[in-house]
Design an enzyme around this catalytic site. Structure first.
Site: not given
Ligand code: B3K
Ligand code: ZN
Length: 868
Positions: A262-265, A298-299, A302, A321
């Site tokens: 979905g996305a990355m923080e 969500h991001e 984080h 998470e």
């Molecule tokens: N922390 C990332 C997920 C990374 C996935 C790696 N395979 C997204 C999230 O949970 O916000």
């Molecule tokens: Zn996350």
């Protein structure tokens, strides 16, 4: 890829690193197929020892190694590491590597997404950029200098603050970034490309101004506004609800086309799947809007729960998470409908999460053994992880929970922590004994709560006997009793809530279930009550209580808790499904039980009910969730019952569906919760009307729609009801949107999930569509993912055609993108509920995959467990 058996890593084997890295200066020269990276780090030995420094690295060409500025050649290299020995206590390490972003179809590390460069480093992608201690407990201060062609890549982005930039003579330019916060490598990000940028600012509660920038592909600026609004809402929410303020002067979000998740923080520079950024009324549905808000939130959340306090090791993933999902769920609930959000989360738990718990990959929210970490970004870690945090919140209450959270963030700020750290801080803040509660972190599987009751009219006592039992899961045959918050209410026969009294005092709704068997005695109960059990799904368990249809009807109509009303309808539906599957086995026709029909009617006729809740109450669970009601079942029979129930409800209540449709038209599209609710119930009604044979409304709605929600709802209703009139509408949609992959994904999903015996061939054809690409995870999910998850009857065809299709896709993805392959294999490994014939067909395909010459670790882990 590996020929030897992949290694298992165990949580118990955790050891602190032999070396620390305090700073890392990266110099990245971007080129499509030959990017060069110089990484200069200050390394410090951790304690007294003469262990070598073992750096992780994959798919890299090593060009140079120097210590304190002097080139060395005495190092060892293996497939995935660089080993340096006889090192000083403190030194500067220089490593130069070359890599090929263009060839990186796995989308881990540095890769090309269309014409842009971007990175994905969590969990272990940084080792594809340089040799490094790629583990979350090594926190360094990063600085990054990026150099690239100035015309093709006007924007060069990384974490932190931009501190310098310049032009070079050869048409290239550079930017220097510095991130003041020490971070683990998985939070590193780099982006280079040509974008449109939406800019805004946010003033924090302490008065600091933060620059906000959202980067989207050119021509998409008008689709970034909702993401910006969501970001500002998230920043304000975290200040108000959790007293948490943003810490850098700039927050950037980049939307890319090619993204595995979905996305990355990444610190200060989130990289997003464009699906969770882009939204306007013509291209996004109401649900897309809500998803953008949720994922942006969500991001952002984080930044505290994940970045400022990170995980000691990847087994602790749920520390960030589970907690961050809990936070995004609360954010969505505070901004929208709490009940509807809860219902949607519970649907995920009862569907995919319960299925995972019942399958070969069952794991606790803090796993003990892992082959490929990417396989553990699961509904269990995320959604059940959030349920565990929610139980803590239920047990402690909001004020104490917030005090605990504040204490946790303060104590571990700038550090890498564990799940035990979190629970012990919560225990300290609340003064509660949470020792039994910690078992939620170590035990896998879905507990079953069996409840029986007894009413003593003479004593006016009502006794609930609660038994808990967790079935064995792979590697965990014995389970211990858990600490389960069980929220209850009691209703009189007239539907009035009763006061709860125990041992002479009035008590709250939450019972602490701690033992394998426990009794709760309520006093001063004037008559035999109906219990509302597991209100709001107060724990991630299966409830087993012999509700009668009368009791469920009472709860569905009268409960003051909206969630209980929805849940009662779900239980009525479940009973109807179970009964009808049994009837079908005796060759009897499907019938909608009278009580269910009555409750549907009453729900449709209730003028006071929230429309969004109404829509949820009238929506049947999908086949995947219904599978969980059975030990084993013939999925064709389940599908037949599911379809018949829909049709009967459609016909029996047709005038009411029509009324619900007409009363909930929204004159002009607005993304506003009341309007979203109206469209939800209207489009549920349209689905039933289509099944009852109503075609003109579909055509009319498609023609008149001023928004994607209504357009798609019309198509979906027509497709599900197999109305021929929808064919030209589908062609029209394709024609209109074929240039826009993200929008066309809706069309792909409709085609892939449409009933009909030709589904397998249809999906094969979709995979040759010019807009489809096997290298784009969004397209693969929209075509193949939608088919295998959303078309269970055709996927599970007894001629094996569905399984063959997936097997061939997985064979290809195994080499090009193992992570996506491993996600897509889910329905092939979760076969426990299926009949023996299908299990045999599936196992043959799994064996075929197991024999692949270059089987990835990702697939190996799942297939070997499924075949064990
Ligand atoms: N922390 C990332 C997920 C990374 C996935 C790696 N395979 C997204 C999230 O949970 O916000
Ligand atoms: Zn996350």
């Amino acid at each position: 890829m590996t020929q030897t058996t992949p290694q298992v890593q165990y949580r118990e084997d955790y050891q602190a690193p032999h070396y620390w890295i305090d700073t890392l200066d990266l110099d990245v020269q971007l080129h499509d197929s030959a990017t060069e990276v110089v990484a200069i780090s200050r390394v410090r030995r951790n304690g007294e020892h003469d262990e070598p420094l073992v750096l992780d690295g994959e798919q890299l060409t090593l060009l140079q190694v120097a210590i304190n500025g002097i080139d060395i050649t005495q190092y060892q290299q293996t497939d995935n590491s660089l080993i340096l020995s006889q090192l000083p206590e403190v030194f500067v390490l220089t490593i130069k590597t070359r890599l090929n972003p263009e060839a990186n179809t796995a989308l881990e590390g540095l890769y090309k997404s269309g014409s842009a460069f971007c990175t994905q480093c969590e969990a272990q992608g940084f080792r594809r950029i340089t040799f490094y201690l790629d583990r979350p407990d090594v926190l360094a201060r990063f600085s990054t200098r990026i150099t690239a062609d100035a015309t093709a890549y006007p924007y060069l982005l990384s974490n932190g603050n931009r501190i310098d930039q310049g032009q070079l003579d050869d048409g290239r330019h550079w930017v220097q970034w510095q991130d003041p916060f020490p971070k683990p490598a998985y939070l590193f990000a780099l982006v280079a490309g040509d974008f449109d940028v939406l800019r805004d600012t946010f003033t924090t509660q302490s008065g600091r101004e933060v620059a906000l920038e959202i980067f989207v592909n050119q021509g998409n600026l008008h689709r970034a506004g909702h993401a910006m609004d969501s970001l500002k809402a998230a920043m304000a929410w975290d200040e108000q609800r959790c007293q948490l303020e943003y810490d850098l002067d700039i927050y950037m979000i980049v939307a890319v086309d090619f993204f595995n998740m979905g996305a990355m923080e990444n610190k200060g520079l989130n990289v997003f799947n464009d699906k969770f950024v882009l939204a306007d009324p013509h291209t996004a549905t109401d649900n897309d809007y809500l998803d953008v808000e949720r994922v942006i939130g969500h991001e952002y959340f984080h930044n505290w729960t994940g970045n400022r306090v990170t995980c000691r090791d990847w087994f602790q993933l749920s520390l960030k998470e589970g907690l961050t999902v809990f936070r995004d769920q609360e954010f969505s609930s505070d901004l929208g409908s709490r009940t509807v959000n809860r219902i949607q989360n519970v649907r995920i738990m009862r569907g995919p999460q319960f299925a995972e718990d019942a399958g070969p990959m069952a794991h606790s929210i803090r796993p003990d053994a892992v082959i490929e970490m990417n396989n553990f970004y699961t509904v269990t870690l995320y959604e059940k992880g959030s349920e565990v945090i929610r139980m803590l919140h239920t047990l402690l209450g909001e004020p104490v929970f917030q005090q605990g959270l504040a204490l946790y963030l303060q104590r571990f700020d700038g550090q890498a922590a564990t799940c035990d750290d979190f629970v012990s801080v919560m225990s300290e803040a609340s003064g509660r004994d949470l020792s039994r509660f910690t078992r939620w972190y170590s035990q896998a599987g879905t507990p079953v709560l069996s409840v029986t009751d007894e009413y003593d009219a003479v004593q006016q006592r009502y006794t609930l006997t609660v038994r808990q039992y967790t079935p064995p899961t792979p590697g965990q045959s014995q389970k211990l009793p858990l600490h389960i918050p069980l929220s209850v209410a009691l209703y009189s026969a007239q539907g009035e809530p009763l006061t709860l009294t125990m041992e002479g005092v009035e008590v709250g709704p939450v019972l602490d279930v701690l033992e394998a068997e426990q009794q709760f005695v309520f006093e001063q109960v004037p008559s035999q009550p109906t219990p509302a059990l597991l209100q709001s799904f107060s724990a991630p368990v299966k409830l087993d209580y012999p509700y009668t249809d009368e009791q469920l009807t009472l709860l569905a109509k009268h409960s003051i808790d909206e969630f209980v009303r929805w849940d009662a309808v779900q239980m009525l539906i479940n009973n109807a499904v179970r009964d009808n599957v049994a009837q079908l086995q005796r060759q009897q026709q499907t019938v909608v039980p009278r009580p269910l029909l009555d409750v549907f009617r009453a729900t449709l006729e209730d003028p006071l009910l929230d429309k969004a809740l109404q829509a949820q109450m009238l929506t049947l669970p999908d086949i995947g969730s219904l599978l969980e009601l059975f030990e084993q079942v013939d999925i064709d029979q389940l599908g037949q019952v599911h379809e018949q129930l829909h049709k009967e409800l459609a016909v029996a209540l047709q005038p009411l569906w029509l009324q619900a449709y007409q009363q909930n038209l929204t004159p002009q599209y607005q993304v506003e919760h009341q309007d979203i609710a109206k469209r939800a119930i209207k489009n549920v009604a349209l689905g039933y009307l289509a099944l009852a044979g109503e075609t003109s409304l579909i055509q009319q709605q498609y023609r008149d729609a001023d928004n994607m929600t209504d357009t798609l709802a019309a198509l979906k209703a027509g497709v599900k009801a197999e109305l021929s009139q929808v064919t030209p509408l589908l062609a029209d949609f394709e024609q209109k949107w074929q240039q826009d992959g993200l929008v066309l994904d809706n069309w792909f999903r409709l085609q892939a999930t449409a009933p009909g015996e030709d589904a397998v061939v249809r999906v094969q054809q979709l995979m040759t569509h010019p807009t489809f690409s096997i290298n784009n995870p969004n397209r693969v999910r929209a075509v193949v993912g939608a088919f295998i998850m959303g078309n269970p009857l055709q996927f599970h065809r007894l001629d094996g055609g569905g399984y063959d299709l997936l097997t061939s896709v997985l064979t290809e993805l195994n080499t090009s993108n193992p992570q996506v392959a491993a996600r897509m294999i889910t329905p092939l490994i979760q076969f426990a509920r299926l009949d023996d014939a299908r299990q045999l067909l599936i196992k043959a395909r799994l064996q075929q995959l197991m024999a692949l010459p270059n089987l990835s670790r990702d697939l190996f882990e799942k297939i070997s467990k499924a075949l064990a």
